[in-house]
Design an enzyme around this catalytic site. Structure first.
Site, PDB file in Angstrom:
ATOM      1  N   TYR A  60       0.848  -1.189   0.000  1.00  0.00           N
ATOM      2  CA  TYR A  60       0.000   0.000   0.000  1.00  0.00           C
ATOM      3  C   TYR A  60       0.883   1.238   0.000  1.00  0.00           C
ATOM      4  O   TYR A  60       1.811   1.352   0.806  1.00  0.00           O
ATOM      5  CB  TYR A  60      -0.899   0.000   1.239  1.00  0.00           C
ATOM      6  CG  TYR A  60      -1.794   1.203   1.364  1.00  0.00           C
ATOM      7  CD1 TYR A  60      -2.867   1.391   0.497  1.00  0.00           C
ATOM      8  CD2 TYR A  60      -1.576   2.141   2.364  1.00  0.00           C
ATOM      9  CE1 TYR A  60      -3.701   2.492   0.618  1.00  0.00           C
ATOM     10  CE2 TYR A  60      -2.408   3.247   2.498  1.00  0.00           C
ATOM     11  CZ  TYR A  60      -3.469   3.419   1.623  1.00  0.00           C
ATOM     12  OH  TYR A  60      -4.292   4.509   1.754  1.00  0.00           O
ATOM     13  N   ASP A  63       9.364   2.829  -0.609  1.00  0.00           N
ATOM     14  CA  ASP A  63       8.354   3.450   0.243  1.00  0.00           C
ATOM     15  C   ASP A  63       8.680   3.067   1.681  1.00  0.00           C
ATOM     16  O   ASP A  63       8.309   1.995   2.160  1.00  0.00           O
ATOM     17  CB  ASP A  63       6.958   2.971  -0.160  1.00  0.00           C
ATOM     18  CG  ASP A  63       5.861   3.543   0.729  1.00  0.00           C
ATOM     19  OD1 ASP A  63       6.180   4.186   1.746  1.00  0.00           O
ATOM     20  OD2 ASP A  63       4.681   3.339   0.403  1.00  0.00           O
ATOM     21  N   LYS A  93       5.302   9.291   8.955  1.00  0.00           N
ATOM     22  CA  LYS A  93       5.198   8.784  10.322  1.00  0.00           C
ATOM     23  C   LYS A  93       6.276   9.294  11.262  1.00  0.00           C
ATOM     24  O   LYS A  93       6.150  10.361  11.843  1.00  0.00           O
ATOM     25  CB  LYS A  93       5.149   7.258  10.294  1.00  0.00           C
ATOM     26  CG  LYS A  93       3.940   6.718   9.516  1.00  0.00           C
ATOM     27  CD  LYS A  93       3.789   5.233   9.647  1.00  0.00           C
ATOM     28  CE  LYS A  93       2.670   4.689   8.768  1.00  0.00           C
ATOM     29  NZ  LYS A  93       1.333   5.125   9.184  1.00  0.00           N
TER      30      LYS A  93
END
Length: 429
Positions: free
Chosen positions: A145, A237, A265
């Site tokens: 994702y 990613d 994050k």
């Protein structure tokens, strides 16, 4: 039974004014056949809901809270930053500090641009890769994702996998036709898919959105080799793994230098943030240097940057943090495996450093199709049992457990005991 009446009534009200009652799908707790808790406050390794229940938190806001909730150093930095102003709309020094820390930690990132989310980071990186190469197509992998931008929402993981909607309405065919989906951990699928119009390959170097699935060493090395040979931009990613698995992320662990890296994050310490970076010749395509346009009013927001710099500095100054987190993960994995064996069950645990998932399947989990054999109904029963024992784990089979430094030895021991109780309950039924 635990009292969660106020959470339930809050959820019922929320559903009238927020789609599904939540601002991100997995928060609805729908895949675990219950309703969400609504948090009142948090501290250390624990969160507290509006009904006054206390939970040992293995979500850690999906990764960024590496030092736990409400860490004193980070909280103090936030207060200090907010006293200087909330946002400026023009450059601030702390943005440069953050960029310097990222470029120092990641050799692949000679230049970096701040954005406001992981979705923005991956979307922007792909645009830059296309602008740099002059090619249209990208390759992504099943179960990985990369946010909800149109060209990446194709057979994705996490919430979309949980809800059995591997694609989304509203994504035009024109976007999908330029996205090629390959099999994670299968280099032959990449070889078969490559043609002269592939601009980039984007990958979670350690999959965390179909549960934790680590790549084989050969797969990663061959992926880097092939993309170099074919002049394809390799994008890592590292929104989840960046600065969490090690100070240099998965790139450092695998000793593989991609062409571009995406962050989120942890670099915001819990505040909304994202970033993408890469080699100077690639990042030189970004406006105002080059002709690839990307902008954001709140990009490099001084609050997120200040908290992020403090978080990264704590990690840099305390490298044993990573060893501490992994030791916690090892102990939990060992305890879970012993429980599974004692109860004569056959479920699988995947752990990579301090990321871990318990899969309710008898099949070894190395590929996307292995993940799909997991029994989500059993996971729902397990989740609810753990919640009743005051432990909050991801409300979806296809997510990772995240550890933080605030967790104690007693917390780990209690979690192992609760795991045994939950598995015993599942076996009895």
């Amino acid at each position: 039974m635990m009292n969660r009446e106020l959470s339930l009534s809050t959820f019922e009200h929320a559903k009238k004014i927020i789609p599904g009652g939540v601002n991100s799908p997995v928060r609805a707790f729908g895949s675990v056949d219950t309703f969400p808790i609504f948090v009142q406050k948090s501290n250390g390794a624990y969160i507290y809901d509006v009904d006054g229940n206390k939970y040992l938190d293995y979500i850690s806001s999906w990764g960024p809270l590496i030092f736990g909730h409400n860490d004193e150093d980070i909280k103090s930095e936030f207060i200090k930053a907010i006293e200087n102003g909330i946002t400026y709309g023009v450059p601030s020094y702390v943005e440069v500090e953050m960029a310097q820390m990222i470029t120092d930690a990641y050799p692949a990132c000679e230049m970096v641009r701040m954005v406001n989310s992981g979705t923005e980071a991956t979307m922007s990186a792909i645009r830059v890769a296309r602008g740099y190469t002059g090619k249209k197509k990208i390759i992504k992998f099943e179960g990985c994702y990369h946010g909800h931008s149109d060209s990446l929402l194709v057979k994705s993981g996490s919430g979309t996998l949980t809800f059995n909607t591997p694609t989304s309405l509203g994504v035009p065919d024109e976007f999908i036709k330029n996205t090629v989906v390959c099999r994670y951990n299968d280099i032959n699928s990449v070889i078969d898919a490559i043609d002269d119009d592939i601009a980039a390959v984007i990958i979670e170097p350690v999959a965390g959105n179909m549960g934790v699935v680590a790549p084989s060493e050969n797969f990663m090395k061959e992926l880097r080799k092939i993309t170099r040979q074919k002049n394809i931009i390799l994008i890592f990613d590292e929104v989840i793994t960046g600065f969490r698995l090690s100070y240099g992320g998965a790139s450092q662990i695998f000793n593989i230098e991609p062409d571009m890296v995406c962050f989120g994050k942890i670099i915001g310490g819990g505040l909304p943030v994202g970033a993408y970076g890469g080699h100077k010749d690639i990042m030189g395509m970004v406006s105002p240097l080059g002709k690839v346009y990307q902008a954001g009013t709140l990009s490099g927001n001084p609050l997120a940057m200040s908290v992020g710099v403090k978080t990264l500095q704590k990690l840099k100054d305390n490298p044993k943090v990573y060893e501490d987190l992994e030791q916690k993960a090892i102990k939990l994995e060992k305890g879970f495996k012993e429980n599974i064996k004692r109860l004569n069950l056959d479920f699988k645990i995947n752990r990579f450093h301090s990321m871990m998932s318990l899969f309710f399947t008898q099949k070894e989990v190395n590929y996307y199709e292995d993940v799909q054999t997991s029994d989500v109904k059993l996971y729902a029963k397990y989740f609810k049992s753990m919640l009743e024992q005051n432990i909050l784990i991801p409300p979806a089979q296809f997510e990772a457990i995240f550890f933080n430094t605030a967790m104690s030895e007693e917390d780990i021991k209690y979690t192992i005991k609760a795991n045994y109780n939950a598995l015993e309950m599942i076996k009895a039924r």
